[in-house]
Design an enzyme around this catalytic site. Structure first.
Site, PDB file in Angstrom:
ATOM      1  N   CYS A  87      47.280  48.654  36.175  1.00 12.37           N
ATOM      2  CA  CYS A  87      48.285  47.937  35.421  1.00 12.37           C
ATOM      3  C   CYS A  87      49.529  49.359  34.036  1.00 12.37           C
ATOM      4  CB  CYS A  87      48.192  46.199  34.936  1.00 12.37           C
ATOM      5  SG  CYS A  87      49.567  45.729  34.113  1.00 12.37           S
ATOM      6  N   HIS A 208      45.651  42.808  38.787  1.00 10.31           N
ATOM      7  CA  HIS A 208      44.238  42.953  37.736  1.00 10.31           C
ATOM      8  C   HIS A 208      42.708  42.776  37.896  1.00 10.31           C
ATOM      9  CE1 HIS A 208      46.345  44.012  34.260  1.00 10.31           C
ATOM     10  NE2 HIS A 208      46.771  43.014  34.566  1.00 10.31           N
ATOM     11  N   GLU A 210      40.148  43.734  37.152  1.00 10.36           N
ATOM     12  CA  GLU A 210      38.533  43.222  35.607  1.00 10.36           C
ATOM     13  C   GLU A 210      39.191  41.942  35.740  1.00 10.36           C
ATOM     14  OE1 GLU A 210      41.857  44.512  35.675  1.00 10.36           O
ATOM     15  OE2 GLU A 210      42.671  44.620  33.432  1.00 10.36           O
TER      16      GLU A 210
END
Lengths: 248, 770
Positions: A87, A208, A210
């Protein structure tokens, strides 16, 4: 021995803690790296996290690239070190010229946060090798400037050289090549969600992984990407301490 | 009074009797600076001078309450050494004047209230109310406010996980922007906003002080106004979420390292409020070194420095020997930091120009510009006992029970229930809020288990099995007819939305949005609503841990509907066992718990179809509501429940349609009609749930309902691609036909069609393309 993976914390980073958490789940020893220091503390790979580094003033990622930590990251990358930008981290990498292309404002001109589906274009990279097969991966996007852009010649070259790492796909796994495809959340050209540098050791993506590391949170598909990074890092040389000399 | 120039106190919004009260407290005439300080601290916004006597009646004690009203946020213990901090606050008038900055600074302000307590903010919910969605000005406000909430929350890295977006004509000139924030803290980090220890340093860190937001508390928050008055723009603060992000990290680091004795954010009334409140709480005083305040611009007047509402600033009380460490933390985060005064033992707020010496005494030649007892500005501020009078045209309260022939009151002649359901699902208030919430980062932090979109938000608590459930609710439609009932229904619904996930509601925060309290009718609405809030909270065993009061919500087009916005946080012991509202599996049995009572006034159906003048709102039986919520938590605990949804806006038919849309599967159902089809299908009488159970669990579920004294009936089963509801019973077809109302006796709509109406309603109402 567990592999140490660094997460650079800029003022304004806000998914740094999420990245540290995901790395820990993936079996790494996460290390927080402060933006003012060029000491990479002997990590074997680096994550540039999401957020709004330095407030994203001027342009997303435009100021962060000049930080001492980023100078060290550039040197680390040039020496073959693994770097993953997520990002805002992708925006920083693009601003720093470490990956090709640029991230423009979303085609809708609005911030967009939703679950998207992406599919890997390559399964033989340090960032994707544990995915196993070309299959859709569910994870969120959350950004205002995620529209991937490069000129036609560059896009052709990226395709030819296998530097397109992820594309947005629809529920049936078909690539959302058209910027106006509903499965393409930001109008990215050719549906590109993530790219690599030519050497294949630096990658950036807008979604994302994560945040998608536990079924409880809606998906753990992202863990495959994080674990790929951690496993790949295990066999690699660590960031040299000599960079400390350049630290402020 | 013939002269054109008003005396200063009146220009500042202080009435003549308030000026007398100020003289009493000082024993002399106030000077101009002191008057300015009183004007902001005695504003409605800061002093609660009209609402204080009412708020004292609310229940505040409860299990696990660590901090209650009077602190920056309520804090409740949740076990494992952890506590949750939460609060809701309004930023209505700033948002009406400058929607982006008004909403953005609303988010910033409530986040500061949370981390001031030592808690890391983990979620935001925003409750927004506007006028006609087709009106260009409304659209401008919606765009600005949504962008402002997102622009601030997204950058600062706190997920926006829920909230409301409601349209009603009463908000046309005066939109409501209420923001709730939730934080998590280890209990031993609880930090209080007090200034103990004379001799300690008063430290200001964060942004510099400028001329923005001068008089925000008094000019904007505490007076009615003509909408969009550009002359008020300088009173709106300007937010910087990047600075706030740094402020969060620095503040939490200072708290974690135990470097500070007390912490207070600077919000309304700026330095004046932060110093007087912290000193008053600790029974101390503070001397302020005006020249030491870092400024954004030269030439600022003392009163501007003292009341500026520049954003992203914090006041810390620091022992002298710890200041170097405090300074180092602030510098690391790139934040300006300065010692702006000392804690004293004289109980006074003293403003000095010309500097303080080593011991905190004015230097030779320095001038004391103001000296006011801290109490006089805060706990001993004036209290007004306002007149309350119900409106003369008020409807009589509906008699307990029922109007004689409720069906006669219904505007349901020729009604096609399927068409009404589609219209409700596609209405501006009941359709999908996706266009709004996709502009908010709802998952940063990696704790969001259920984000915005379907029901209450759920966040996991890392390192435990637990989860937090949060919701906001306000019933303005009924509130306009009966403010007691509107407030009680708001509490009941918010708590119900938490209970149906399986969570135990912990406590209530509230934002009371009302009109001008000097109007007896508006004050009556406020008094009744506070009474309803208290009654419902006592019945449900919920402590009120804080909140805020926003009065003067009036514009040339009139006063808003009374809007008691209720925020509730609940605790799930095992977050993996949460229950959602979506239908889960074909073959599951749909059960209705509770029963409809008549009264359509104030409902979404009434807004769509109109309502007979004699009809009233539905009744609320608090004992029934308590039993219902205890029952559903128990049923979920026993593993008997697959999905649960409460019957609220749009009634039973909308609750069923939502279960179908979100679950991606239809149902075939029969609904017995006791009163009239519109009451059964679209009435919003409270204390009802739509629950689905595995067939083998149905007997146990029904038995448990009986043990709780609750009516429960099987409506049918989940499955297929259509939602089919047959109406049966005396009140349905036969009787309706006999009355000549020609109501169709069944509703049969493909789920895809329901979904289409629901997904496109809001964007169509706002004139958006997607």
């Amino acid at each position: 021995m567990t592999v140490r993976v660094g997460v650079v914390v800029f003022p304004g980073s806000n998914r740094d803690r999420d990245a540290l958490h995901a790395l820990e789940l993936a079996g790494a020893e996460p290390v927080s790296l402060w933006h003012e220091s060029a000491d990479l503390q002997g990590v074997a790979a680096i994550v540039l996290p999401g957020g709004f580094a330095y407030g994203d003033y001027l342009r997303a990622g435009a100021i962060a690239r000049f930080s001492p930590a980023m100078r060290a990251v550039s040197a680390f990358a040039a020496a073959g070190g693994l770097v993953l930008g997520i990002c805002n981290g992708f925006q920083v990498l693009a601003e720093a010229g470490l990956v090709p292309g640029a991230l423009l404002r979303n085609r809708s001109l609005r911030f967009v946060c939703r679950q998207v589906t992406i599919a890997p274009e390559r399964l033989d990279t340090p960032f994707t090798h544990l995915i196993g097969e070309r299959r859709p991966l569910r994870m969120p996007v959350a950004h205002g400037e995620g529209c991937y852009y490069a000129d036609e010649a560059t896009l052709d070259a990226l395709e030819r050289d296998g530097q397109v790492l992820f594309r947005y796909v629809d529920d049936d796994g078909r690539p959302a090549l058209d910027p106006d495809d509903p499965a393409n959340p930001n109008g990215s050209l050719r549906g590109i969600a993530g790219v690599m540098n030519a050497a294949g050791n630096v990658a950036g993506l807008m979604p994302h992984p994560e945040t998608a590391v536990e079924p409880l949170l809606g998906s753990d598909d992202g863990l495959l990407i994080i674990r790929s990074l951690v496993e790949s890092a295990a066999g690699r040389p660590v960031a040299g301490r000599k960079l400390e000399a350049g630290a402020r | 009074m013939t002269t054109a120039v008003l005396p200063l106190h009146r220009q500042l919004g202080i009435t003549d009797d308030e000026l007398d009260a100020i003289r009493d407290r000082l024993g002399r005439e106030p000077n101009d600076l002191e008057l300015a300080m009183f004007s902001v601290m005695w504003s409605e916004h800061c002093s609660y001078k009209s609402s204080k006597p009412l708020l004292r009646t609310l229940p505040t004690a409860g299990e696990g309450v660590v901090a209650g009203p009077g602190e920056n946020a309520g804090v409740i213990s949740i076990g494992d050494g952890l506590a949750v901090a939460f609060k809701i606050e309004s930023h209505n008038h700033p948002s009406a004047v400058e929607p982006y900055q008004g909403a953005a600074t609303g988010v910033g302000g409530i986040l500061r209230d949370i981390f001031t307590m030592g808690a890391r903010p983990i979620a935001v919910l925003d409750a927004l109310r506007f006028g006609d969605p087709a009106d260009p000005r409304t659209r401008h406000l919606v765009h600005g406010v949504v962008a402002g909430v997102g622009g601030y929350g997204n950058c600062v890295g706190v997920p926006t996980v829920g909230g409301e977006l409601v349209f009603d004509p009463s908000y046309q000139g005066n939109p409501l922007v209420n923001v709730m924030a939730i934080g998590l803290l280890p209990e031993d980090r609880l930090t209080l906003a007090h200034a103990p220890g004379p001799g300690n340093l008063v430290v200001l860190f964060g942004s510099t002080t400028g001329r923005d937001g001068i008089g925000g508390a008094s000019v904007l928050a505490s007076a009615t106004f003509a909408d969009d008055d550009p002359s008020k723009r300088p009173s709106v603060q300007v937010g910087d979420p990047f600075a706030e992000k740094l402020l969060i990290e620095a503040s939490l680091e200072l708290i974690e390292a135990r470097l500070i004795e007390g912490l207070q954010d600077l919000g309304a009334a700026g330095i004046t409020c932060a110093t007087s409140e912290t000193a008053d709480r600790a029974g101390t005083g503070i001397v302020i070194d005006l020249d030491a305040v870092p400024r954004r611009e030269p030439g600022m007047e003392p009163f501007e420095v003292m009341i500026s509402e520049s954003q992203e600033r914090m006041l810390a009380i620091v022992r002298p020997e710890r200041y170097p460490a405090v300074e180092a933390v602030c510098r690391r985060w790139g934040l300006p930091v300065a010692i702006i005064g000392r804690v004293t033992d004289d109980g006074q707020i003293t403003v000095v120009e010309g500097g303080l010496d080593q011991d905190g005494r004015p230097r030779p030649g320095a001038r004391v510009l103001a000296r006011i007892p801290a109490r006089a500005l805060t706990s001993d501020a004036i209290v007004h006992h306002r007149l309350a009078a119900p409106p003369a045209r008020r409807r009589p309260a509906p008699a307990p029970g029922v109007p004689a022939e409720p069906a006669e009151l219904l505007p349901e002649r020729g009604m096609d229930p399927g068409a009404v359901l589609l219209a409700l699902l596609g209405s501006a208030n009941l359709s999908s809020r996706r266009w709004v919430y996709e502009q908010y980062d709802s998952n940063v932090g990696a704790n969001t288990v259920v984000g915005p979109g379907d029901g209450a938000a759920v966040l996991r608590i890392r390192g435990t099995t637990k989860g937090l459930v949060a919701t906001t609710d306000a019933n303005h439609g009924v509130g306009l007819l009966d403010p007691w009932l509107g407030a009680a229904l708001s509490v009941a619904e918010a708590a119900r939305n938490v209970s149906i996930t399986g969570a135990r509601p912990l406590g209530v925060t509230n934002c009371l949005n009302f009109g001008d309290p000097t109007r007896p009718e508006a004050f009556w609405q406020l008094s009744e609503a506070v009474r309803g809030l208290g009654d419902a909270c006592r019945a449900l065993g919920l402590p009120v841990t804080g909140g805020n009061v926003s009065l003067y919500n009036e514009s040339p087009s009139g006063a808003i509907a009374p809007t008691p916005e209720i925020g509730i946080v609940g605790l799930l012991e095992d977050v993996t066992r949460r229950v959602g509202p979506a239908f889960v599996a074909d073959g599951d049995v749909v059960v209705l718990v509770g029963e409809a009572t008549p009264g359509l006034a104030g409902s979404e159906y009434a807004a769509l179809a109109g309502v007979a003048a004699e009809d009233g709102p539905p009744v609320l039986d608090l004992a029934r509501e308590v039993a219902l919520q205890r029952f559903i938590r128990e049923a979920i605990e026993r593993g008997l429940v697959e999905s649960a949804q409460d019957v609220s806006g749009g009634g039973l038919a909308v609750a069923l349609a939502e279960g179908a849309i979100w679950g991606g599967r239809g149902a075939r159902l029969r609904v017995g009609v006791r009163w009239a089809p519109a009451v059964e299908l679209f009435g919003e009488s409270p204390s009802r749930l739509v629950v689905t159970c595995r067939p083998r669990h149905v007997p146990a579920f029904l038995l448990l309902a009986r043990q709780f004294g609750l009516p429960a009936e099987e409506l049918g089963t989940v499955g297929g691609e259509r939602l089919v509801i047959e109406l049966t019973g005396e009140g349905a077809t036969g009787a309706a036909e006999a009355r000549g109302s020609r109501v169709a006796d069944a509703l049969d709509v493909p789920v895809a069609e329901l979904r289409h109406a629901w997904e496109h309603g809001l964007v169509r109402a706002l004139g958006e393309d997607a």
